[in-house]
Design an enzyme around this catalytic site. Structure first.
Site, PDB file in Angstrom:
ATOM      1  CE  LYS A   1     189.656 117.819  56.652  1.00 33.97           C
ATOM      2  NZ  LYS A   1     188.711 118.650  57.417  1.00 33.97           N
TER       3      LYS A   1
ATOM      4  NE  ARG B   1     184.828 113.676  59.984  1.00 35.47           N
ATOM      5  CZ  ARG B   1     185.373 113.394  58.806  1.00 35.47           C
ATOM      6  NH1 ARG B   1     186.581 113.838  58.510  1.00 35.47           N
ATOM      7  NH2 ARG B   1     184.707 112.672  57.924  1.00 35.47           N
TER       8      ARG B   1
HETATM    9  C1  PT1 Z   1     185.711 118.234  59.496  1.00 37.37           C
HETATM   10  C2  PT1 Z   1     185.295 117.364  58.424  1.00 37.37           C
HETATM   11  C3  PT1 Z   1     184.010 116.759  58.545  1.00 37.37           C
HETATM   12  N1  PT1 Z   1     186.056 117.128  57.319  1.00 37.37           N
HETATM   13  C4  PT1 Z   1     183.688 117.807  60.618  1.00 37.37           C
HETATM   14  N2  PT1 Z   1     183.233 116.983  59.648  1.00 37.37           N
HETATM   15  C5  PT1 Z   1     185.592 116.327  56.352  1.00 37.37           C
HETATM   16  N3  PT1 Z   1     182.894 118.040  61.711  1.00 37.37           N
HETATM   17  C6  PT1 Z   1     184.331 115.727  56.466  1.00 37.37           C
HETATM   18  C7  PT1 Z   1     191.631 118.629  52.047  1.00 37.37           C
HETATM   19  O1  PT1 Z   1     191.926 119.825  51.963  1.00 37.37           O
HETATM   20  O2  PT1 Z   1     186.877 118.865  59.465  1.00 37.37           O
HETATM   21  N4  PT1 Z   1     184.896 118.425  60.550  1.00 37.37           N
HETATM   22  N5  PT1 Z   1     183.564 115.945  57.554  1.00 37.37           N
HETATM   23  C8  PT1 Z   1     186.447 116.085  55.130  1.00 37.37           C
HETATM   24  N6  PT1 Z   1     186.631 117.293  54.398  1.00 37.37           N
HETATM   25  C9  PT1 Z   1     187.835 117.604  53.763  1.00 37.37           C
HETATM   26  C10 PT1 Z   1     188.165 118.947  53.545  1.00 37.37           C
HETATM   27  C11 PT1 Z   1     188.718 116.609  53.391  1.00 37.37           C
HETATM   28  C12 PT1 Z   1     189.388 119.279  52.988  1.00 37.37           C
HETATM   29  C13 PT1 Z   1     189.934 116.914  52.805  1.00 37.37           C
HETATM   30  C14 PT1 Z   1     190.289 118.262  52.618  1.00 37.37           C
HETATM   31  O3  PT1 Z   1     192.397 117.694  51.731  1.00 37.37           O
END
Ligand code: PT1
Length: 291
Positions: free
Chosen positions: A234, A268
């Site tokens: 992230k 994850r």
């Molecule tokens: C997570 C999650 C998810 N993250 C769960 N499901 C994502 N339970 C999708 C960035 O800042 O943490 N927990 N499903 C993906 N979401 C992101 C958010 C991807 C922020 C990238 C960023 O780069």
């Protein structure tokens, strides 16, 4: 083995998922399987399904305990996709995975209709990034199926969640909000043993906020549910290290090791083989019998 960490309550040791019970006395790795058009090389939908299944099989070989299928990006500023398009992306993949994998499949969606169809296609876990807040039907969909449920915290939808990242007390607010999601689930008839909680790293939080959640993760143990964290690759890791997304694996490793020390049971991740070792090694240091 389960034991107290720094005087905190004992960590819950299992997760009820339909007719199975997942053992959480060892770290649990959830492999990310994105089935958005940009995730696979050009070609028809059939080729896309084949590529997705191959990549899931590889992740299981590398040590994934769960495969998390997502058809709509929820990263910051991502635009929503329609229910029909989300279904077209995820259902054929879930059908194949349910047939060919021994590990449970999870569906990353906040839409109850998608959750219901995914469960009918063989998914066993609903991963709801809204913690039951976006779709009033979601709690009932989980309750009637007995599926596993991930309750994650986000502040607002992905399009707008990074527009307000100021909190009075971030950790207290996220814990309160998860407690509220837990109550909604209980009210709809979802058993506590079906639920794991997730602070939602990168969802409506700034760099400092994400770091604070990881630093204070042990406080989430008070919710008395297993803790899942999704830090993989992230942008807060990119901000700290000044690394592009393809060079965040060591940064991700640090978050996995320290989240495990803070009480997390599930991770994850994209890089399953690497994070399997990171989690197992951190777990051995913290929990293996003394020599
Ligand atoms: C997570 C999650 C998810 N993250 C769960 N499901 C994502 N339970 C999708 C960035 O800042 O943490 N927990 N499903 C993906 N979401 C992101 C958010 C991807 C922020 C990238 C960023 O780069």
């Amino acid at each position: 083995m389960v034991r107290d960490v720094g005087g905190e309550p004992t960590r819950p040791g299992f997760w009820r998922i339909g007719s199975r019970v997942l053992d959480l006395s060892r770290p649990c790795i959830m492999g990310v399987l994105n089935v958005t058009p940009d995730s696979f090389s050009d070609g028809n939908r059939f080729q896309g399904v084949e590529q997705a299944v191959e990549s899931a099989l590889l992740m299981v070989e590398e040590g994934a305990d769960i495969i998390d299928v997502g058809g709509e990006s929820t990263r910051p500023f991502a635009a929503p996709v329609s229910e029909d398009e989300e279904l077209r992306r995820v259902i054929p993949v879930i059908e194949q995975l349910a047939e060919r994998l021994s590990v449970p499949v999870s569906i990353d969606t906040y839409k109850a209709a998608v959750a219901r169809r995914a469960l009918a296609a063989g998914a066993e876990i609903i991963n709801d990034i809204s913690g039951l807040a976006f779709d009033p039907e979601m709690a009932a969909a989980v309750a009637e199926s007995g599926a596993g449920l991930v309750l994650m915290h986000t502040r607002g939808r992905p399009e707008i969640m990074q527009t307000d990242i100021i909190y009075d007390d971030l950790v207290a607010e996220v814990i309160d909000s998860l407690r509220c999601s837990l109550e909604m689930a209980s009210g709809a008839g979802v058993a506590r043993e079906q639920i794991v909680v997730d602070p939602g790293i990168g969802f409506g939080k700034g760099v400092a906020g994400n770091l604070e959640i990881l630093r204070r993760l042990h406080e989430f143990v008070r919710l008395d549910r297993p803790i899942l964290v999704g830090t993989s690759r992230k942008s807060f890791i990119g901000s700290v290290l000044n690394r592009p997304v393809e060079e965040r694996i060591f940064g991700t490793a640090a978050t996995v090791a320290l989240a495990l020390a803070g009480g997390a049971s599930l991770f994850r991740v994209h890089d399953v083989k690497a994070m399997r070792d990171v989690a197992d090694m951190a777990h051995a240091i913290l929990y293996s019998a003394t020599g």
